[in-house]
Design a protein around this motif. Sequence first.
Motif, PDB file in Angstrom:
ATOM      1  N   UNK A 183       0.860  -1.203   0.000  1.00 23.98           N
ATOM      2  CA  UNK A 183       0.000   0.000   0.000  1.00 23.98           C
ATOM      3  C   UNK A 183       0.888   1.242   0.000  1.00 23.98           C
ATOM      4  N   UNK A 184       0.656   2.117  -0.987  1.00 26.91           N
ATOM      5  CA  UNK A 184       1.496   3.312  -1.158  1.00 26.91           C
ATOM      6  C   UNK A 184       0.959   4.517  -0.399  1.00 26.91           C
ATOM      7  N   UNK A 185      -0.361   4.664  -0.388  1.00 25.13           N
ATOM      8  CA  UNK A 185      -0.983   5.876   0.167  1.00 25.13           C
ATOM      9  C   UNK A 185      -2.148   5.505   1.060  1.00 25.13           C
ATOM     10  N   UNK A 186      -2.249   6.205   2.177  1.00 26.42           N
ATOM     11  CA  UNK A 186      -3.400   6.001   3.060  1.00 26.42           C
ATOM     12  C   UNK A 186      -4.208   7.299   3.128  1.00 26.42           C
ATOM     13  N   UNK A 187      -5.490   7.170   2.871  1.00 25.38           N
ATOM     14  CA  UNK A 187      -6.401   8.308   3.019  1.00 25.38           C
ATOM     15  C   UNK A 187      -6.973   8.189   4.418  1.00 25.38           C
ATOM     16  N   UNK A 188      -6.517   9.078   5.293  1.00 21.86           N
ATOM     17  CA  UNK A 188      -6.801   8.938   6.725  1.00 21.86           C
ATOM     18  C   UNK A 188      -7.946   9.868   7.075  1.00 21.86           C
ATOM     19  N   UNK A 189      -9.121   9.292   7.270  1.00 21.85           N
ATOM     20  CA  UNK A 189     -10.307  10.127   7.482  1.00 21.85           C
ATOM     21  C   UNK A 189     -10.923   9.919   8.864  1.00 21.85           C
ATOM     22  N   UNK A 190     -10.073   9.539   9.808  1.00 23.01           N
ATOM     23  CA  UNK A 190     -10.531   9.433  11.195  1.00 23.01           C
ATOM     24  C   UNK A 190     -10.481  10.848  11.784  1.00 23.01           C
ATOM     25  N   UNK A 191     -11.575  11.281  12.420  1.00 23.50           N
ATOM     26  CA  UNK A 191     -11.629  12.647  12.957  1.00 23.50           C
ATOM     27  C   UNK A 191     -10.999  12.743  14.343  1.00 23.50           C
ATOM     28  N   UNK A 192     -10.904  13.969  14.859  1.00 23.91           N
ATOM     29  CA  UNK A 192     -10.404  14.200  16.226  1.00 23.91           C
ATOM     30  C   UNK A 192      -8.901  13.979  16.337  1.00 23.91           C
ATOM     31  N   UNK A 193      -8.415  13.998  17.566  1.00 21.58           N
ATOM     32  CA  UNK A 193      -6.955  13.909  17.799  1.00 21.58           C
ATOM     33  C   UNK A 193      -6.513  12.474  18.104  1.00 21.58           C
ATOM     34  N   UNK A 194      -7.234  11.832  19.009  1.00 22.06           N
ATOM     35  CA  UNK A 194      -6.869  10.453  19.348  1.00 22.06           C
ATOM     36  C   UNK A 194      -8.003   9.506  18.972  1.00 22.06           C
ATOM     37  N   UNK A 195      -7.736   8.422  18.278  1.00 14.88           N
ATOM     38  CA  UNK A 195      -6.424   7.867  17.944  1.00 14.88           C
ATOM     39  C   UNK A 195      -5.865   8.348  16.601  1.00 14.88           C
ATOM     40  N   UNK A 196      -6.446   9.404  15.998  1.00 11.25           N
ATOM     41  CA  UNK A 196      -6.023   9.803  14.648  1.00 11.25           C
ATOM     42  C   UNK A 196      -4.515  10.108  14.586  1.00 11.25           C
ATOM     43  N   UNK A 197      -3.985  10.744  15.653  1.00  7.48           N
ATOM     44  CA  UNK A 197      -2.564  11.125  15.672  1.00  7.48           C
ATOM     45  C   UNK A 197      -1.674   9.876  15.599  1.00  7.48           C
ATOM     46  N   UNK A 198      -1.993   8.949  16.477  1.00  8.66           N
ATOM     47  CA  UNK A 198      -1.235   7.692  16.558  1.00  8.66           C
ATOM     48  C   UNK A 198      -1.287   6.949  15.217  1.00  8.66           C
ATOM     49  N   UNK A 199      -2.487   6.897  14.657  1.00  8.29           N
ATOM     50  CA  UNK A 199      -2.662   6.180  13.385  1.00  8.29           C
ATOM     51  C   UNK A 199      -1.806   6.841  12.301  1.00  8.29           C
ATOM     52  N   UNK A 200      -1.824   8.183  12.257  1.00  2.00           N
ATOM     53  CA  UNK A 200      -1.081   8.858  11.197  1.00  2.00           C
ATOM     54  C   UNK A 200       0.425   8.620  11.333  1.00  2.00           C
ATOM     55  N   UNK A 201       0.912   8.669  12.572  1.00  6.01           N
ATOM     56  CA  UNK A 201       2.347   8.411  12.782  1.00  6.01           C
ATOM     57  C   UNK A 201       2.716   6.998  12.333  1.00  6.01           C
ATOM     58  N   UNK A 202       1.879   6.049  12.690  1.00  7.32           N
ATOM     59  CA  UNK A 202       2.187   4.653  12.336  1.00  7.32           C
ATOM     60  C   UNK A 202       2.140   4.452  10.821  1.00  7.32           C
ATOM     61  N   UNK A 203       1.184   5.105  10.174  1.00  9.87           N
ATOM     62  CA  UNK A 203       1.085   4.977   8.714  1.00  9.87           C
ATOM     63  C   UNK A 203       2.354   5.550   8.063  1.00  9.87           C
ATOM     64  N   UNK A 204       2.783   6.741   8.522  1.00  8.38           N
ATOM     65  CA  UNK A 204       3.993   7.357   7.962  1.00  8.38           C
ATOM     66  C   UNK A 204       5.204   6.459   8.200  1.00  8.38           C
ATOM     67  N   UNK A 205       5.281   5.945   9.418  1.00  9.91           N
ATOM     68  CA  UNK A 205       6.443   5.117   9.757  1.00  9.91           C
ATOM     69  C   UNK A 205       6.447   3.789   9.007  1.00  9.91           C
ATOM     70  N   UNK A 206       5.280   3.382   8.526  1.00  8.33           N
ATOM     71  CA  UNK A 206       5.247   2.141   7.736  1.00  8.33           C
ATOM     72  C   UNK A 206       5.555   2.424   6.265  1.00  8.33           C
ATOM     73  N   UNK A 207       5.953   3.668   5.960  1.00  8.83           N
ATOM     74  CA  UNK A 207       6.456   3.976   4.612  1.00  8.83           C
ATOM     75  C   UNK A 207       5.392   4.414   3.620  1.00  8.83           C
ATOM     76  N   UNK A 208       4.268   4.928   4.128  1.00  6.69           N
ATOM     77  CA  UNK A 208       3.201   5.330   3.210  1.00  6.69           C
ATOM     78  C   UNK A 208       2.961   6.839   3.293  1.00  6.69           C
ATOM     79  N   UNK A 209       2.538   7.416   2.195  1.00 10.20           N
ATOM     80  CA  UNK A 209       2.119   8.816   2.227  1.00 10.20           C
ATOM     81  C   UNK A 209       0.710   8.895   2.801  1.00 10.20           C
ATOM     82  N   UNK A 210       0.352  10.089   3.293  1.00  9.89           N
ATOM     83  CA  UNK A 210      -0.955  10.247   3.945  1.00  9.89           C
ATOM     84  C   UNK A 210      -1.713  11.418   3.320  1.00  9.89           C
ATOM     85  N   UNK A 211      -2.995  11.190   3.135  1.00  7.04           N
ATOM     86  CA  UNK A 211      -3.898  12.280   2.719  1.00  7.04           C
ATOM     87  C   UNK A 211      -4.955  12.393   3.810  1.00  7.04           C
ATOM     88  N   UNK A 212      -5.210  13.597   4.272  1.00  5.35           N
ATOM     89  CA  UNK A 212      -6.160  13.745   5.375  1.00  5.35           C
ATOM     90  C   UNK A 212      -7.051  14.971   5.193  1.00  5.35           C
TER      91      UNK A 212
END
Length: 437
Positions: free
Chosen positions: A75-104
Amino acid sequence: MSSSPLNVAIIGMGTVGTGVAKILLNRVEQMTLRAGRPIHLKRAVVKDLARTRDVALAPGVLTDDIEAVINDSSIDVVIQLVGGINPAYEIMLRVLESGKDVITANKALLCEKGESLFQRARELGRCICFEAAVAGGVPLIETVTQAMSANQITSIEAILNGTSNYILTQMFSHNVSYEDAVQSAQQIGYAEADPAMDVDGTDAAQKLGILVQLALGIKVGLDQFLRQGIDSLSLADLQYASELGYTVKLLAVAKLRDGQLEMHAQPTLIRNDNPLAHVEDAYNKIALEGDAVGKVWLSGMGAGQMATASAVVANLIDVAVGRAAITFPRLDLWNPRRDIKIMPREEISRRYFLRLNVEDRPHALADITNVLGDHQISIASLVQHEAPEVDQSEDYPIVPLVIMTHRTTEGRFQAASRELDELACIRAPLVRMPVND
Ligand code: HSE
């Protein structure tokens, strides 16, 4: 340029996620052409697998396991559409660290955690794209960060919350109650999961914070500027404003004045000859001023499924063709660059609308004008409609009194408002709004 498919996952299949999936699945040929390669929706993460959905996904796409995305290196890109701060922050960091770009589209997250998220993305050589986070389908982020890059942006005046604008339109033009208008904004999919963020001014303030960051390179916290929502207004306020030749809008403003930044997001009276006064329903409108180009106007749907999905998919194409990888590292976002002083709120100078519920009795008006006069506030106009005559032995009737002031400072106006609230002749908390000139 690679012609291998771009593998995409969506996390959060609410209103916007479903809209994105509809575009990707229903416009395959167009997407392939624009991206120069096929776009393959590989996974869509949801909380409830059993829920009926408005889009038909291929078998195996839907999952309730976020690890199925994080651990999938294809998976190259994750479209991250979880609202609010938690767990959205954690999810975004993990997605980036797994080598994917993020769109939010999550402006609350960008506003609060943008600095660390963008820094981490830069360290990892990844991108975060967020066109959908401000003004829905209007290409505002691209305009500010790319199309106007020859300019110093000196002024932003904008209607940025579609829900509030929709509610104001429903109340004023269609005679719908505030409560019913909020409910229909939720049903249509304009409002945030918690509509309090829309109507209390937080959403517009977060979007203004992001724009200021992009345009001026400074971070302004939500508690550093005046923020107010439409939740304290009534139909009477909209009607009195109209009688005086104005329309009420939730207006977000950031202006450079003598090297200082004036910034606020509040319900504001806008003269009817200003194009911002004629923005209806969930539309947004933005006036940007650049020192080379002059004034640039943008407008379009600021909320809703397909408008917001349109901005998300535009970012997906940016990633697919490689534009985001070039522009993101150079944008240097959330990396404070400029030392611009924020104008203290007490010094902001405007005219004001004031509605008071007043006992219709001798000396009431004199008491009120005395307070304003004591604070050097001059009255520009005043409206009080006749109340029915009453026997003086009965209680005095309560009548609305609307005052428009000449220009004064927020500091003086606040001090006068506090004193007015204490007057015996005033029988309800006063309603106050600045005027946009
Ligand atoms: N709730 C937001 C609005 C959606 O009404 O503007 C887009 O950010």
